[in-house]
Write a protein that holds these residues in place. Structure first.
Motif, short mmCIF file in Angstrom:
data_model
loop_
_atom_site.label_atom_id
_atom_site.label_comp_id
_atom_site.label_asym_id
_atom_site.label_seq_id
_atom_site.Cartn_x
_atom_site.Cartn_y
_atom_site.Cartn_z
N ALA A 321 0.83 -1.21 0.00
CA ALA A 321 0.00 0.00 0.00
C ALA A 321 0.86 1.26 0.00
CB ALA A 321 -0.93 -0.01 1.22
N MET A 322 1.95 1.24 0.73
CA MET A 322 2.82 2.41 0.82
C MET A 322 3.72 2.58 -0.41
SD MET A 322 2.10 4.11 3.52
CE MET A 322 3.51 5.21 3.63
N SER A 323 3.69 1.61 -1.32
CA SER A 323 4.51 1.69 -2.54
C SER A 323 3.71 2.10 -3.77
CB SER A 323 5.18 0.33 -2.81
OG SER A 323 5.99 -0.07 -1.72
N MET A 324 2.39 2.17 -3.64
CA MET A 324 1.55 2.43 -4.80
C MET A 324 1.88 3.76 -5.48
SD MET A 324 -0.55 -0.12 -5.31
CE MET A 324 0.93 -1.07 -4.91
N TYR A 325 2.02 4.82 -4.67
CA TYR A 325 2.20 6.15 -5.25
C TYR A 325 3.48 6.23 -6.08
CZ TYR A 325 3.00 11.17 -5.61
OH TYR A 325 3.25 12.43 -6.09
N GLY A 330 6.31 7.12 -10.90
CA GLY A 330 7.73 7.11 -11.18
C GLY A 330 8.52 8.01 -10.26
N ASP A 331 8.02 8.17 -9.03
CA ASP A 331 8.66 9.09 -8.08
C ASP A 331 9.79 8.38 -7.35
OD1 ASP A 331 9.14 11.39 -6.68
OD2 ASP A 331 7.61 11.01 -5.16
N PHE A 332 10.71 7.83 -8.13
CA PHE A 332 11.91 7.19 -7.59
C PHE A 332 12.96 7.23 -8.69
CE2 PHE A 332 9.32 4.00 -9.63
CZ PHE A 332 10.21 3.23 -10.36
N GLY A 333 14.19 7.26 -8.32
CA GLY A 333 15.24 7.28 -9.34
C GLY A 333 15.52 8.64 -9.94
N GLY A 334 14.94 9.70 -9.35
CA GLY A 334 15.27 11.06 -9.80
C GLY A 334 14.61 11.45 -11.11
#
Length: 499
Positions: A321-325, A330-334
């Protein structure tokens, strides 16, 4: 001959039914296109929000004392708020934002409130993607349903192509228009399937959680959705006590967090029940190499660690659930990952547009061409794209969100209906592409005049340059492809529908 339960129908009735079916397919694909297009652009929501308020200077870091004084000023401005929100600057995001339930502000490095954070177009864009500008509960359900449909289409498409891996890198651009369109549609679909399943699946889960929460809360928590949320994400760690008390402890808690979670600076600080005896501070910190939104640490105003959220090592359902956003946007990896998501999102838009193009070309081959529907589709594809920068210009000039919503939907519909009534699919696409290019370039120019900003700031400079260069490319495209040359008798120089 076997009898059928269905009565015999005239060819006219069959044609009417097929036309109705085609219109329904157009409507579904049109809405899905808007959801995917807005989602692709919304990947850069943070950058676009800053670009709208380009005259706010960057902030590289703030001290714990500034965080404390900023919280005090937020409560002074918004005494009725039940939460305070502080967004300290972090790596690759040099901004300081703070506010309460009734307003958010841009703040400088000394804790001085620069201006309210008002990014009308960014808010319009997010509401368009999440809810299609409908009432939120209803709109999120509709968008979630389209997410489920998109996942289903991706899976069924894979199952329908037995030579999917052998043909993955075969691409025919020449030959029959329908075969070329089908080849493009199939290749892009294959390459983007992992992205489609991940993004559409998480989007559907986020939306359907609203329905599931209502049902599950009704059957297990006497209809109290707050209790359900607390069971999943954790609830308040201090018993409520509304006895007035001076706001305090953020500076102490920040220093204690540095000891408990070294090398994990917070990207969000939330003070619960500020100005009351039960006030406490919750920090969200990044977890390196994890997709969860963030781990949480909760402290008392004396700096005592009260709770850890265990989002990183708790139950699997909580971690998912905490990983959905982050997976969805794509809010990871800059910035590099955001750019990849943006390109894949545009490819998904091409896939959706191409699906209807293939259908129209099949009708042509069978002698049942539908030029008006082709023009309607082309007008919608390019009209709904055109009115994103048009509404952005309106936001720069000060239009409210209500006006942006009206302009977007009415303008997109007018483009589609005008194309249907007045011109061909190919000409509509060329004219609207030219208009799209002009609108994108105007965005950058009007922004420079009206808003201005610090051009040494790479976020502002790159955003404006990207808009202008992309606009120039769209404006030049019809001329480079000869789209405005008159057709020669017996020779069709037009593009395929919606291309």
């Amino acid at each position: 001959m076997a009898k059928t339960l269905w009565p015999k129908s005239s060819s006219a009735r069959v044609d009417s039914a097929l036309s109705a079916h085609s219109v329904m397919g157009l409507v579904i694909s049109a809405i899905l296109f808007v959801v995917c297009l807005s989602g692709a652009v919304a990947v850069f929501e943070d950058e676009l929000e800053w670009w709208e308020q380009a005259n706010v200077a960057p902030v590289e870091s703030v001290s714990s004392a500034v965080l404390q004084s900023t919280a005090e000023e937020v409560l002074r401005r918004d005494p009725e708020t039940t939460h305070l929100y502080l967004y300290p600057p972090r790596e690759n995001w040099p901004r300081f934002i703070a506010g309460g339930d009734n307003g958010i502000y841009a703040v400088d490095k000394n804790g001085t409130f620069v201006r309210p954070l008002e990014a009308n177009w960014n808010e319009f864009l997010i509401h368009l993607h999440y809810y299609l500008n409908l009432p939120e509960s209803f709109g999120m359900i509709i968008v979630a349903i389209f997410g489920v449909m998109l996942v289903s289409m991706a899976i069924s498409g894979l199952l329908a192509h037995p030579r999917i891996f052998r043909d993955a890198f075969r691409f025919k651009r020449q030959g029959q228009p329908r075969l070329a369109q089908a080849d493009l549609h199939n290749r892009l679909s294959v390459w983007t399937t992992p992205f489609i399943v991940a993004v559409a699946g998480t989007g559907a889960m986020i939306g359907l959680f609203t329905i599931g929460a209502l049902v599950f809360a009704q059957t297990n928590f006497d209809g109290d959705t707050r209790k359900l949320s607390e069971a999943i994400f954790g609830g308040e760690v201090i018993e409520a006590d509304d006895t007035p008390a001076p706001i305090a402890g953020i500076d102490v808690a920040v220093e204690q967090l540095a000891n408990d979670a070294p090398d994990h600076p917070p990207f969000l600080v939330v003070m619960h029940e500020p100005g009351q005896k039960s006030q406490h501070i919750q920090f969200y910190v990044d977890e390196t190499n994890r997709l969860i939104y963030g781990e949480t640490y909760t402290y008392s105003t004396e700096g005592e660690l009260l709770a850890i959220g265990h989002n990183a090592d708790g139950p699997a359902g909580q971690q998912i659930a905490m990983s959905m956003y982050r997976v969805h946007f794509g809010d990871f990896g800059g910035v590099a990952m955001k750019l990849i998501y943006f390109i894949l999102g545009l490819m998904l838009c091409v896939i959706i547009a191409g699906g209807l193009n293939i259908y129209f070309l099949k009708r042509r081959e069978k002698g049942r061409a539908a030029p008006r529907l082709e023009a309607l589709w082309s007008g919608w594809i390019w009209g709904s794209t055109l009115f994103l920068p048009v509404t952005l210009i309106g936001a720069i000039l000060g239009l409210s969100i209500g006006w942006l919503v009206a302009i977007y939907w009415i303008g997109s519909a007018v483009c589609s209906l005008a194309a249907c009534a007045l011109t061909s699919a190919a000409m509509a696409g060329n004219v609207l592409r030219l208009a799209l290019g002009a609108a994108l370039m105007l965005c950058a120019l009007i922004h420079a005049v009206v808003v201005g900003g610090d051009w040494s700031n790479p976020y502002i400079l790159l955003s404006s340059v990207s808009l202008f260069v992309t606009g120039a490319a769209f404006a030049a495209w019809p001329f480079l492809r000869g789209g405005f040359r008159p057709a020669v008798v017996g020779k069709d120089l037009s593009f395929t529908p919606g291309e």
